[in-house]
Design a protein around this motif. Sequence first.
Motif, PDB file in Angstrom:
ATOM      1  N   GLU A   1       0.837  -1.210   0.000  1.00 31.11           N
ATOM      2  CA  GLU A   1       0.000   0.000   0.000  1.00 31.11           C
ATOM      3  C   GLU A   1       0.868   1.254   0.000  1.00 31.11           C
ATOM      4  O   GLU A   1       0.579   2.230  -0.700  1.00 31.11           O
ATOM      5  N   VAL A   2       1.928   1.242   0.782  1.00 31.04           N
ATOM      6  CA  VAL A   2       2.856   2.378   0.741  1.00 31.04           C
ATOM      7  C   VAL A   2       3.416   2.536  -0.668  1.00 31.04           C
ATOM      8  O   VAL A   2       3.524   3.657  -1.186  1.00 31.04           O
TER       9      VAL A   2
ATOM     10  N   HIS B   1       1.982   1.815  -3.446  1.00 30.88           N
ATOM     11  CA  HIS B   1       0.974   2.431  -4.307  1.00 30.88           C
ATOM     12  C   HIS B   1       0.881   3.927  -4.074  1.00 30.88           C
ATOM     13  O   HIS B   1       0.839   4.724  -5.002  1.00 30.88           O
ATOM     14  N   LYS B   2       0.859   4.315  -2.825  1.00 30.76           N
ATOM     15  CA  LYS B   2       0.801   5.750  -2.507  1.00 30.76           C
ATOM     16  C   LYS B   2       2.013   6.478  -3.089  1.00 30.76           C
ATOM     17  O   LYS B   2       1.901   7.576  -3.615  1.00 30.76           O
ATOM     18  N   LEU B   3       3.157   5.825  -2.992  1.00 29.36           N
ATOM     19  CA  LEU B   3       4.381   6.425  -3.515  1.00 29.36           C
ATOM     20  C   LEU B   3       4.284   6.596  -5.030  1.00 29.36           C
ATOM     21  O   LEU B   3       4.666   7.646  -5.573  1.00 29.36           O
ATOM     22  N   LYS B   4       3.757   5.601  -5.716  1.00 26.43           N
ATOM     23  CA  LYS B   4       3.622   5.717  -7.165  1.00 26.43           C
ATOM     24  C   LYS B   4       2.681   6.841  -7.533  1.00 26.43           C
ATOM     25  O   LYS B   4       2.963   7.644  -8.422  1.00 26.43           O
ATOM     26  N   ALA B   5       1.564   6.919  -6.821  1.00 21.65           N
ATOM     27  CA  ALA B   5       0.595   7.986  -7.095  1.00 21.65           C
ATOM     28  C   ALA B   5       1.249   9.348  -6.866  1.00 21.65           C
ATOM     29  O   ALA B   5       1.110  10.261  -7.682  1.00 21.65           O
ATOM     30  N   ARG B   6       1.968   9.485  -5.789  1.00 18.75           N
ATOM     31  CA  ARG B   6       2.617  10.754  -5.476  1.00 18.75           C
ATOM     32  C   ARG B   6       3.661  11.117  -6.533  1.00 18.75           C
ATOM     33  O   ARG B   6       3.748  12.260  -6.977  1.00 18.75           O
ATOM     34  N   ASN B   7       4.449  10.114  -6.945  1.00 20.91           N
ATOM     35  CA  ASN B   7       5.477  10.392  -7.940  1.00 20.91           C
ATOM     36  C   ASN B   7       4.861  10.771  -9.274  1.00 20.91           C
ATOM     37  O   ASN B   7       5.403  11.598 -10.004  1.00 20.91           O
TER      38      ASN B   7
ATOM     39  N   LEU C   1       5.292   8.889   4.497  1.00 19.11           N
ATOM     40  CA  LEU C   1       5.035   7.579   3.911  1.00 19.11           C
ATOM     41  C   LEU C   1       6.089   6.566   4.340  1.00 19.11           C
ATOM     42  O   LEU C   1       5.785   5.398   4.589  1.00 19.11           O
TER      43      LEU C   1
ATOM     44  N   GLU D   1       5.265   4.976   7.498  1.00 16.63           N
ATOM     45  CA  GLU D   1       4.220   3.934   7.451  1.00 16.63           C
ATOM     46  C   GLU D   1       4.796   2.536   7.261  1.00 16.63           C
ATOM     47  O   GLU D   1       4.110   1.538   7.460  1.00 16.63           O
TER      48      GLU D   1
END
Lengths: 100, 100
Positions: free
Chosen positions: A83-84, A86-92, B70, B73
């Motif tokens: 999940e982290v 995924h969040k990282l990809k979205a942010r990037n 992040l 997390e």
Amino acid sequence: MAVIAGAWAPNVIWHLRAGPRRFNELRLDIPPISAKVLSQRLRELEGRGVIRRTIQPTTPPSVEYSLTPLGTELLPALDAIVEVGHKLKARNRMDDHPQG
Amino acid sequence: MAVIAGAWAPNVIWHLRAGPRRFNELRLDIPPISAKVLSQRLRELEGRGVIRRTIQPTTPPSVEYSLTPLGTELLPALDAIVEVGHKLKARNRMDDHPQG
DNA sequence: CCGTATCCGTTTGGATACTG
DNA sequence: CAGTATCCAAACGGATACGG
């Protein structure tokens, strides 16, 4: 961390989350994995006590792999890491394309 | 899983849990790590958004690394994996020495 | 079906030496 | 202090061929 080391190890654990799977089922679950590597990972994970190997006395005999109770404890941890990711990809993506 | 890939990456994250650390502090925190690998991991983790690199305008100037929100997390997930590892080690010792 | 054995290119990480 | 450059050995994983 050695417990989840090696290519595809997390995937193998992940695909056993819903119950026992057979060797070739896992091969199809994780498409580009080679028989050699799948075999290696299964043996390593078994040796570490993460998964269990059971030979079913069916006709024809089949081999089933399943998570041990301790292996099951890894699932939430893998989930959290993914999940982290995924969040990282979205942010990037946002960093590269500010309108996204 | 690429987010924690590479030798010592989980250790680097772990040693940033209590706050910012400098390059040489991390080297001492993680004894057998080489400068080259520490540098590589820091750069990769920074590129992925897991850690942040800050240059402090002190005298002499110093460089601090810290976890991003992040990155933070990831700590519970790493914890969980390490704990399973410990249980596995204890269990394997019992298997070898049944009186343990 | 369930693997193992071998070969082989690529990647990794360590040691060492060097720089701003 | 905070790295980078280079060289090198070992580990890893893929492809292929083969065995129970």
